[in-house]
Structure formats: structure tokens, C-alpha cells
Motif scaffolding. Sequence first.
Motif, PDB file in Angstrom:
ATOM      1  N   CYS A   1       6.064   4.991  32.447  1.00 44.99           N
ATOM      2  CA  CYS A   1       5.532   3.842  32.102  1.00 44.99           C
ATOM      3  C   CYS A   1       6.265   2.947  31.059  1.00 44.99           C
ATOM      4  O   CYS A   1       7.774   2.922  30.987  1.00 44.99           O
TER       5      CYS A   1
ATOM      6  N   ILE B   1      -0.308   0.731  34.974  1.00 44.99           N
ATOM      7  CA  ILE B   1      -0.503   0.675  36.130  1.00 44.99           C
ATOM      8  C   ILE B   1      -2.037   1.231  36.685  1.00 44.99           C
ATOM      9  O   ILE B   1      -2.377   1.973  35.655  1.00 44.99           O
TER      10      ILE B   1
ATOM     11  N   THR C   1       3.103   8.751  15.678  1.00 43.93           N
ATOM     12  CA  THR C   1       2.998   7.375  14.784  1.00 43.93           C
ATOM     13  C   THR C   1       2.189   6.391  15.714  1.00 43.93           C
ATOM     14  O   THR C   1       2.432   5.924  16.829  1.00 43.93           O
TER      15      THR C   1
ATOM     16  N   PHE D   1       3.859  14.063  41.666  1.00 41.95           N
ATOM     17  CA  PHE D   1       4.504  13.726  42.676  1.00 41.95           C
ATOM     18  C   PHE D   1       4.856  12.382  43.085  1.00 41.95           C
ATOM     19  O   PHE D   1       4.048  11.911  42.957  1.00 41.95           O
TER      20      PHE D   1
ATOM     21  N   ALA E   1      -1.814  10.759  30.832  1.00 37.24           N
ATOM     22  CA  ALA E   1      -2.030  10.911  32.813  1.00 37.24           C
ATOM     23  C   ALA E   1      -0.792  11.695  33.328  1.00 37.24           C
ATOM     24  O   ALA E   1      -0.535  11.797  33.949  1.00 37.24           O
TER      25      ALA E   1
ATOM     26  N   GLY F   1      -3.473   5.066  40.302  1.00 36.80           N
ATOM     27  CA  GLY F   1      -2.736   6.574  40.451  1.00 36.80           C
ATOM     28  C   GLY F   1      -1.298   6.740  40.912  1.00 36.80           C
ATOM     29  O   GLY F   1      -0.839   7.079  41.364  1.00 36.80           O
ATOM     30  N   THR F   2      -0.465   5.323  40.934  1.00 37.52           N
ATOM     31  CA  THR F   2       0.825   5.407  40.879  1.00 37.52           C
ATOM     32  C   THR F   2       1.979   5.467  39.944  1.00 37.52           C
ATOM     33  O   THR F   2       3.075   5.388  40.555  1.00 37.52           O
TER      34      THR F   2
ATOM     35  N   PRO G   1       0.498   1.313  27.210  1.00 39.64           N
ATOM     36  CA  PRO G   1      -0.689   1.812  26.426  1.00 39.64           C
ATOM     37  C   PRO G   1      -1.360   2.592  27.051  1.00 39.64           C
ATOM     38  O   PRO G   1      -2.599   3.620  26.757  1.00 39.64           O
TER      39      PRO G   1
ATOM     40  N   ARG H   1      -0.339  14.973  33.596  1.00 38.61           N
ATOM     41  CA  ARG H   1      -1.718  15.198  34.121  1.00 38.61           C
ATOM     42  C   ARG H   1      -1.791  15.943  34.873  1.00 38.61           C
ATOM     43  O   ARG H   1      -2.450  15.965  35.933  1.00 38.61           O
TER      44      ARG H   1
ATOM     45  N   PHE I   1       0.465  15.275  39.264  1.00 37.70           N
ATOM     46  CA  PHE I   1       0.773  16.441  40.101  1.00 37.70           C
ATOM     47  C   PHE I   1       2.348  15.959  39.953  1.00 37.70           C
ATOM     48  O   PHE I   1       2.923  17.036  40.632  1.00 37.70           O
TER      49      PHE I   1
ATOM     50  N   SER J   1       5.324   7.364  40.534  1.00 39.38           N
ATOM     51  CA  SER J   1       5.767   7.065  41.664  1.00 39.38           C
ATOM     52  C   SER J   1       6.528   5.725  42.445  1.00 39.38           C
ATOM     53  O   SER J   1       7.486   5.299  42.787  1.00 39.38           O
TER      54      SER J   1
ATOM     55  N   THR K   1       5.005   9.966  45.453  1.00 38.78           N
ATOM     56  CA  THR K   1       4.571   9.982  46.479  1.00 38.78           C
ATOM     57  C   THR K   1       5.304   8.349  47.041  1.00 38.78           C
ATOM     58  O   THR K   1       5.114   7.320  46.349  1.00 38.78           O
TER      59      THR K   1
ATOM     60  N   PHE L   1       7.899   4.977  20.536  1.00 38.30           N
ATOM     61  CA  PHE L   1       6.466   4.936  19.648  1.00 38.30           C
ATOM     62  C   PHE L   1       5.066   5.347  20.498  1.00 38.30           C
ATOM     63  O   PHE L   1       5.301   5.294  21.328  1.00 38.30           O
TER      64      PHE L   1
ATOM     65  N   LEU M   1      -9.519  11.821  36.994  1.00 39.52           N
ATOM     66  CA  LEU M   1      -9.314  12.812  38.008  1.00 39.52           C
ATOM     67  C   LEU M   1     -10.084  13.972  37.447  1.00 39.52           C
ATOM     68  O   LEU M   1      -8.899  14.604  36.698  1.00 39.52           O
TER      69      LEU M   1
ATOM     70  N   ALA N   1       4.174  13.027  24.923  1.00 43.07           N
ATOM     71  CA  ALA N   1       2.807  12.733  26.126  1.00 43.07           C
ATOM     72  C   ALA N   1       2.032  13.867  25.818  1.00 43.07           C
ATOM     73  O   ALA N   1       2.118  14.486  25.930  1.00 43.07           O
TER      74      ALA N   1
ATOM     75  N   VAL O   1       0.747   2.550  16.876  1.00 41.32           N
ATOM     76  CA  VAL O   1       1.499   1.349  16.084  1.00 41.32           C
ATOM     77  C   VAL O   1      -0.457   0.606  16.321  1.00 41.32           C
ATOM     78  O   VAL O   1      -0.932   0.570  17.035  1.00 41.32           O
TER      79      VAL O   1
HETATM   80  C1  LIG Z   1      -4.306  13.378  37.239  1.00 43.05           C
HETATM   81  C2  LIG Z   1      -3.924  12.726  37.625  1.00 43.05           C
HETATM   82  C3  LIG Z   1      -3.056  13.203  38.649  1.00 43.05           C
HETATM   83  C4  LIG Z   1      -1.916  11.639  39.168  1.00 43.05           C
HETATM   84  N1  LIG Z   1      -1.029  12.052  40.187  1.00 43.05           N
HETATM   85  C5  LIG Z   1      -0.624  10.788  40.720  1.00 43.05           C
HETATM   86  C6  LIG Z   1       0.519  11.331  41.604  1.00 43.05           C
HETATM   87  O1  LIG Z   1       0.165  11.852  42.467  1.00 43.05           O
HETATM   88  N2  LIG Z   1       1.505  10.311  41.547  1.00 43.05           N
HETATM   89  C7  LIG Z   1       1.745   9.063  41.170  1.00 43.05           C
HETATM   90  O2  LIG Z   1       2.483   8.347  40.947  1.00 43.05           O
HETATM   91  N3  LIG Z   1       0.591   9.248  39.908  1.00 43.05           N
HETATM   92  C8  LIG Z   1       0.092   9.839  40.217  1.00 43.05           C
HETATM   93  N4  LIG Z   1      -0.959   9.233  38.479  1.00 43.05           N
HETATM   94  C9  LIG Z   1      -0.587   8.659  37.916  1.00 43.05           C
HETATM   95  C10 LIG Z   1       0.003   7.654  37.176  1.00 43.05           C
HETATM   96  O3  LIG Z   1      -0.270   9.899  36.113  1.00 43.05           O
HETATM   97  C11 LIG Z   1      -0.383   7.371  35.880  1.00 43.05           C
HETATM   98  O4  LIG Z   1      -0.227   6.094  36.650  1.00 43.05           O
HETATM   99  C12 LIG Z   1       0.642   7.500  34.732  1.00 43.05           C
HETATM  100  O5  LIG Z   1       0.961   8.501  34.200  1.00 43.05           O
HETATM  101  C13 LIG Z   1       0.399   6.524  33.010  1.00 43.05           C
HETATM  102  O6  LIG Z   1       1.106   6.685  32.745  1.00 43.05           O
HETATM  103  P1  LIG Z   1       1.621   5.724  30.969  1.00 43.05           P
HETATM  104  O7  LIG Z   1       3.180   5.535  30.625  1.00 43.05           O
HETATM  105  O8  LIG Z   1       0.826   3.959  31.718  1.00 43.05           O
HETATM  106  O9  LIG Z   1       0.225   5.983  30.856  1.00 43.05           O
HETATM  107  P2  LIG Z   1      -0.267   7.633  30.225  1.00 43.05           P
HETATM  108  O10 LIG Z   1       0.632   8.565  30.260  1.00 43.05           O
HETATM  109  O11 LIG Z   1      -1.512   8.024  29.621  1.00 43.05           O
HETATM  110  O12 LIG Z   1       1.380   7.363  28.466  1.00 43.05           O
HETATM  111  C14 LIG Z   1       0.536   6.472  27.252  1.00 43.05           C
HETATM  112  C15 LIG Z   1       1.191   6.796  25.981  1.00 43.05           C
HETATM  113  O13 LIG Z   1       1.006   5.672  25.088  1.00 43.05           O
HETATM  114  C16 LIG Z   1       0.270   7.129  24.035  1.00 43.05           C
HETATM  115  N5  LIG Z   1      -0.052   5.147  22.779  1.00 43.05           N
HETATM  116  C17 LIG Z   1      -0.936   4.598  23.748  1.00 43.05           C
HETATM  117  N6  LIG Z   1      -1.681   3.301  22.672  1.00 43.05           N
HETATM  118  C18 LIG Z   1      -0.491   3.667  21.584  1.00 43.05           C
HETATM  119  C19 LIG Z   1      -0.500   3.327  20.320  1.00 43.05           C
HETATM  120  N7  LIG Z   1      -1.388   2.019  20.083  1.00 43.05           N
HETATM  121  N8  LIG Z   1       0.492   3.971  19.572  1.00 43.05           N
HETATM  122  C20 LIG Z   1       0.545   4.803  20.066  1.00 43.05           C
HETATM  123  N9  LIG Z   1       0.379   5.407  20.996  1.00 43.05           N
HETATM  124  C21 LIG Z   1       0.453   4.457  22.286  1.00 43.05           C
HETATM  125  C22 LIG Z   1      -0.243   7.340  24.950  1.00 43.05           C
HETATM  126  O14 LIG Z   1      -1.117   8.222  23.301  1.00 43.05           O
HETATM  127  C23 LIG Z   1       0.313   8.100  25.636  1.00 43.05           C
HETATM  128  O15 LIG Z   1       1.023   9.024  25.487  1.00 43.05           O
HETATM  129  C24 LIG Z   1      -1.925  10.419  38.580  1.00 43.05           C
HETATM  130  C25 LIG Z   1      -3.023  10.153  36.708  1.00 43.05           C
HETATM  131  C26 LIG Z   1      -3.887  11.352  37.241  1.00 43.05           C
HETATM  132  C27 LIG Z   1      -4.780  11.335  35.914  1.00 43.05           C
END
Ligand SMILES: Cc1cc2nc3c(=O)[nH]c(=O)nc-3n(C[C@H](O)[C@H](O)[C@H](O)COP(=O)(O)OP(=O)(O)OC[C@H]3O[C@@H](n4cnc5c(N)ncnc54)[C@H](O)[C@@H]3O)c2cc1C
Length: 384
Positions: free
Chosen positions: A18, A355, A172, A52, A45, A358-359, A198, A48, A50, A362, A54, A36, A220, A42, A174
Amino acid sequence: MSASARSFDLAVVGAGICGLAHALAAARRGKRVVVFDRDAQANGASIRNFGFITITGQQAGACWARAMRSREVWSEVAEAARIPVLQRGLLTVARRPEARRVIEDFLATEMGAECRLVEPAGLADYGAGLRAGRFAGALYSPHEMRVESREAIPQLAAWLAERHGVVFHYQTAVHAAAPPRLETSAGAFEAGAVVVCPGDDFRTLHPERIAAYGLRRCLLHMMRLAPAAFDPALPAVMSDLGMVRYLGYAELPAAAALARRLEAEQAAHLDNGVHLIVVRSADGSLVVGDSHHYAATPPPFAPTRVDDLILDEYAEVFDGPLPPVVERWTGTYASAADRLMLVDRPSDALRIVLITSGTGASTSFAIAEEVIDELYGSAHGVPA
Ligand SMILES: Cc1cc2nc3c(=O)[nH]c(=O)nc-3n(C[C@H](O)[C@H](O)[C@H](O)COP(=O)(O)OP(=O)(O)OC[C@H]3O[C@@H](n4cnc5c(N)ncnc54)[C@H](O)[C@@H]3O)c2cc1C
């Protein structure tokens, strides 16, 4: 650090998909962007999952459209950043006639336009190894892409730094984000606008805003199976259980009969939110999952009976001996009962983007384009 090294057009909190998607959308507009993350890379999620991307099965309307747009952006950045695309397409097998009827309903929607019904006798054309004789048919979708997230996410960040001059500050944390000022564990920074991505951390930045959405975390279970005699021609594979989870199918009229039959025959799978996704890695190993358990703080314990339910479904879909499990892990993401994503706007220059389903792999690229368009001015904003 010089004053200019502490001053940016846009600061992004979070280096998951994201956050990286927002960094890309802003950098493409010529903005100076800093990202940051409190971890060394990273670790949530986004690495971690797939990997994928989707499309087919995403909820009709905005989510499906965002997935289609995000797939286009994934294609562009995968090529530019040399991120290997390991598989394309999706085969959702129908183990029951009720599941075939869901496929037929789906094909009658606009989302089914480029997809097709595959008869059991035709499944061999998509690759060997499926228990095709037991199926009532399958849905083939050409749209999907699969990348190896644990490698793709760091590669994407490195390419953003190199190609677009995005500055990354890992390790770092925030502590406060109120543009134009950010307080971090590496001191104060300035940014004209801030986007907070976050993941499932609801407590650090603007917790009172996030609390208003009543979020929980979803846990999951995931596994990697040893390289096996798995036909590399096969696309990603799902089965009936996915058709009652993915809203693009579950909201179709025929899904109710499938849900009733699954409740009678696979209640333990449904109780644990288990459905089957099988994707292939470059070394021939398979990433297999997953399950869904919801809590404010999910327990750190991962019972093997949940993994066994996932592997039961694998054995119903694939021929031959079950390859050994070589890796197990869990992941969590933010979850809301009433929405797939949210964009909160505490002020003109601040957005909180979660988000809440689990999307994110995608849909993040499309969501980020909408958020950045809205922040910097454009014809269309973000509906959520
Ligand atoms: C097992 C699993 C399977 C999935 N399969 C799919 C799939 O097949 N297809 C799909 O579309 N989606 C899938 N998803 C969902 C998808 O992975 C998530 O929706 C997406 O990765 C969310 O991204 P994000 O960047 O919001 O969160 P994250 O990847 O969790 O990243 C958030 C980041 O913010 C950082 N952070 C938070 N607060 C602070 C702060 N105050 N200061 C500094 N850093 C901070 C954290 O350290 C972290 O690195 C799956 C999720 C999981 C767990």
C-alpha cells in the motif's frame, strides 16, 4: 542530514504494497517522496501473501475495477523492475454441481467476459495433475498474475529508489504524523502531505480515527510444499471453498445452494475460514493456503489442525502423494465487517489508507492512484 534531506513533497508511512503504491503514484507525478518503515524491510502482510494479483472473484464494481487497473500497473512495474511473473491465469475447479452453477452465473456477468467454463475432459489442456474426473467443471480466468512477494516487494522498493528517486528510511518508526511535520525515531521530517499505510497497526498513528472503523485483525495460515511433479503449465488453482469467500462469486444467486452444501459437508473448513489457493514458485515448490481467524489480537499459536484442513482440500483437488511441507507461516491483515478498504481524511494534507480485506496485493496500485489524484487534484476522487 541536510535540511533538504528532511523535507519532501509527500511522506508515506509503511513500506508494504500500500505504501509503495502511493510512493509510485506520487513519484509518477514528479513529487519528491520519502517512505518510512519501522522494520529493516517490509515484513507484514505484503511479503507473507501469495503474491497473487486476483481479479476474478473480487467483488463486482469498484473492487473488481481496481483489481483490473492494479494488474495493469503490476505488469508495467514487473517489467521495469525485472520482477519475474511466475504464473498467469486462474483455474477455479468446481468439485460439486452447485459450484458449477456459480461459475455459470459468474460467466453471465460482465466480469466473466474474458473467462470461460472448462469441461472436465478439457482440463488436461491447462496442465496435468488435477483430479479432473471428479470435477463438475472449472472456471478459467486469464487475468491473474503471480509474483514471489518476499522478493518482489524489496525489488519494487529498490526500483522506486533507483528509477524514481524515492528515499527510504527503514528501521525508522513514525511516532506522529501531522503535516507538515512528522516525528520519527530518526528525528523530525517535513512533508507537504502524508499518507499513512500502517497495515494492521491501529494503535500508533491517529488511533482515535482508526478506532472509529471498528477494525479487527485477520490471521491466516500459509504453507510451502516441497518441489513436486507439479505441471508448470498449470495456472493458480482454487476450488469450491473460494466461491463462498470471494464476494465476486459469493454474492451471485447460485452461491446460496453451494454454501448450504459446504455447510453440510465441510463445516470445519468453513468454521476456520479455510479455502484453497495453490500457486507455484520458481523452484517448483508450491505456496498453499489459507485460513481466516478474526480477533483484536490474534493468538501467536498456529494449530496444525488448521493446516491439515487446508491440505485435505489440496488432496481433493490434486492427484498423487502430498508433497512434504517445508515451511509454515502466518500473516495478519486489517479487517472490517463492512468495507474492503478505507481512506480516512483527518485533514486536507493527511490520508490514512487501510486495506481492510485480503485484497491489498490486488488493488493497492489503483487505490493509491485515486488517493494521490485526490490529494493533488484531479477529476476523480476516492469514493470510500
Ligand atoms: C497470508 C496472507 C495472504 C494474502 N493473500 C493475498 C492475495 O492472494 N491477494 C491479495 O490481493 N492480497 C492478499 N493478502 C492481503 C494483502 O497482503 C494485504 O492487503 C496487503 O499486503 C496490505 O498491505 P499494507 O501495505 O497495507 O500492509 P503491510 O504489508 O502490513 O505493511 C504495513 C507496513 O507499515 C509499517 N508501519 C506501520 N506503522 C508504522 C509506523 N508508525 N512507523 C513506521 N512503519 C510503520 C509496518 O512495519 C509494515 O511494514 C494476503 C494477506 C496475508 C497475510
